[in-house]
Write an enzyme that holds these catalytic residues in place. Structure first.
Site, PDB file in Angstrom:
ATOM      1  N   GLY A  14      30.929  29.954  31.831  1.00 40.02           N
ATOM      2  CA  GLY A  14      29.143  29.364  32.392  1.00 40.02           C
ATOM      3  C   GLY A  14      29.409  28.292  31.629  1.00 40.02           C
ATOM      4  O   GLY A  14      28.752  27.081  31.417  1.00 40.02           O
ATOM      5  N   ASP A  34      31.113  35.740  39.832  1.00 48.91           N
ATOM      6  CA  ASP A  34      32.607  35.710  39.614  1.00 48.91           C
ATOM      7  C   ASP A  34      32.955  37.079  39.895  1.00 48.91           C
ATOM      8  O   ASP A  34      32.612  37.805  39.375  1.00 48.91           O
ATOM      9  CB  ASP A  34      32.297  35.150  38.545  1.00 48.91           C
ATOM     10  N   GLU A  58      33.528  36.297  49.202  1.00 49.19           N
ATOM     11  CA  GLU A  58      33.443  36.672  50.761  1.00 49.19           C
ATOM     12  C   GLU A  58      32.709  38.169  50.789  1.00 49.19           C
ATOM     13  O   GLU A  58      32.662  38.250  52.054  1.00 49.19           O
ATOM     14  CB  GLU A  58      34.747  36.562  51.321  1.00 49.19           C
ATOM     15  N   SER A  76      34.256  25.926  40.420  1.00 47.70           N
ATOM     16  CA  SER A  76      35.689  25.757  39.804  1.00 47.70           C
ATOM     17  C   SER A  76      36.022  26.869  40.643  1.00 47.70           C
ATOM     18  O   SER A  76      37.045  27.631  40.515  1.00 47.70           O
ATOM     19  CB  SER A  76      35.662  25.839  38.863  1.00 47.70           C
ATOM     20  N   CYS A  79      42.870  27.504  40.706  1.00 48.21           N
ATOM     21  CA  CYS A  79      43.316  26.846  40.908  1.00 48.21           C
ATOM     22  C   CYS A  79      45.226  26.890  41.164  1.00 48.21           C
ATOM     23  O   CYS A  79      46.106  26.047  40.976  1.00 48.21           O
ATOM     24  CB  CYS A  79      43.616  25.807  39.381  1.00 48.21           C
TER      25      CYS A  79
END
Length: 415
Positions: A14, A34, A58, A76, A79
């Site tokens: 969050g 998420d 998706e 975000s 990564c």
């Protein structure tokens, strides 16, 4: 004015939602998405009334996205495909699939969002995925600006250099827009009186400092910033840089972010002291810096984050100089005098800008907390970017005192 309807993708614990609150922009998170069930438990603990979808992005159809009727996207993406120490699989990494799906459906939405904010690691800016992102938002009519920013530029004693993109659906460019360049500092927002971030405050300030700086990421073999001798595995350049960081009075001391009470459970065990003494990045409560805390903090030593010297009066230089001639037992005894400990999850959350009321469910283990925080973002940095992005919308204009957004004459850019 109607509040913004915000879609929070890769919502994690969050951080984006907390930043949205801190920005004071009138907004409502219509859905957070998420796939990480542990992160979702933490999110629900802090935002029990937000519509949280525990599923893959998706797996959500274009029609279902249209039904949410959002006009802002905060995201975000994973990564790992772009980290400098990883494999840098970029578009071929399966973890990029969901983001590529977002870029595919974005132009096909019934109504494009007005605002987009994206966060990722340094390295994303040179990826093919970033190229596709820029191509997509340009084709949709967005004006955008990219940044590489660290919390240290807000006076926070932590290095966490990250890539950010803000985009707005409009024909006119941002006043500070630098086409084809990545800004290394915030656009300057003039305020009446800057404030410091304090852990005990009930509400966080919207804008803190007007004198931006940028601080590079720490290396994995750093040491204490004030040392005048090289008693560990560090270069002269590293030592000098750390001393410069600790001498910057515009950055707060770490003690402003530390917990009171007994923290002995976070002391480094003897075997780690003995094995990794020369690799530890040691800071004191009076230090004005700390390394980026990664998801491996507490499980791995090298390059995962700083450790705190709780015994401030202990002479670290003398202790380290004496180590080579000592047997293992005496080395441990000497190093134990420093009372070296990990930062607690709460302290890391404080450094990352999470508000005092932020918390974890009791069943969330310490290892899970470190991992989740290592995958999160700095709330204060995102809040300020949101204020910049939405300048002129609702209370955002009031928080900026309706001042123009400009860059200092010595602005840093990355071509």
């Amino acid at each position: 004015m109607e509040p913004l309807r915000v879609l929070e993708l890769y919502s994690g614990i969050g951080g984006m939602h907390h930043a949205l609150r801190e920005s004071h922009i009138p907004a409502h998170v219509v859905a957070a998405i998420d796939v990480n069930t542990v992160a979702n438990e933490v999110y629900k603990h802090n935002f029990p009334h937000t519509h949280l979808l525990s599923k893959t992005i998706e797996g959500i159809s274009l029609e279902d996205f249209d039904k949410l009727s959002f006009n802002m996207i905060l995201m975000s993406p994973p990564c790992q495909p772009f980290t400098r120490i990883g494999l840098q699989g970029d578009m071929t990494d399966p973890r990029t699939t969901s983001f590529l799906y977002i870029l595919d459906i974005l132009p096909r939405l019934q109504k494009l969002p007005k605002y987009i904010l994206l966060e990722n690691v340094k390295g994303f800016e040179v990826s093919s995925t970033r190229g596709l992102l820029i191509q997509t938002i340009e084709a949709c009519g967005f004006q955008y600006q990219e940044f590489l920013l660290s919390p240290s530029s807000l006076g926070i004693p932590n290095s966490r250099l990250r890539y950010f993109l803000i985009a707005k659906l409009q024909s006119e460019p941002f006043p500070f827009q630098a086409p084809g360049q990545i800004l290394m500092e915030f656009p300057k927002i003039v305020t009446v009186e800057p404030q410091k971030y304090a852990v005990v405050e009930e509400s966080q300030p919207r804008v803190q400092r007007t004198g931006p700086r940028i601080c590079a990421e720490s290396s994995s073999t750093q040491s204490s910033g004030k040392d005048t001798i090289l008693f560990k595995l560090e270069t002269v350049e590293e030592r000098d840089r750390k001393h410069q960081q600790d001498s910057d009075l515009s950055v707060q001391m770490l003690k402003d972010f530390l917990e009171d009470g007994d923290t002995d459970e976070y002391l480094l065990p003897p075997k780690l002291l003995l094995r990794y003494a020369l690799l530890l990045d040691i800071v004191k409560p009076t230090s004005r810096r700390s390394m980026c805390f990664t998801k491996g903090y507490g499980s791995y030593i090298e390059g995962t984050g700083s450790v705190l010297q709780a015994a401030e009066d202990a002479q670290i230089e003398n202790i380290y100089k004496s180590l080579p001639d000592l047997p293992p037992e005496e080395k441990i005894a000497k190093l134990s005098m420093l009372k070296l400990r990990y930062f607690t999850p709460k302290e890391i959350a404080n450094l990352q800008g999470f508000p005092p009321e932020f918390g974890f469910p009791e069943k969330t283990t310490v290892k899970q907390r470190y991992r989740l925080l290592g995958n999160s973002l700095n709330v204060h940095v995102v809040a300020k970017l949101l204020t910049v992005l939405c300048e002129g919308f609702g209370n955002a204009s009031e928080s900026c005192h309706k001042m123009p957004l400009i860059l200092d004459s010595n602005s840093k850019i990355l071509s």
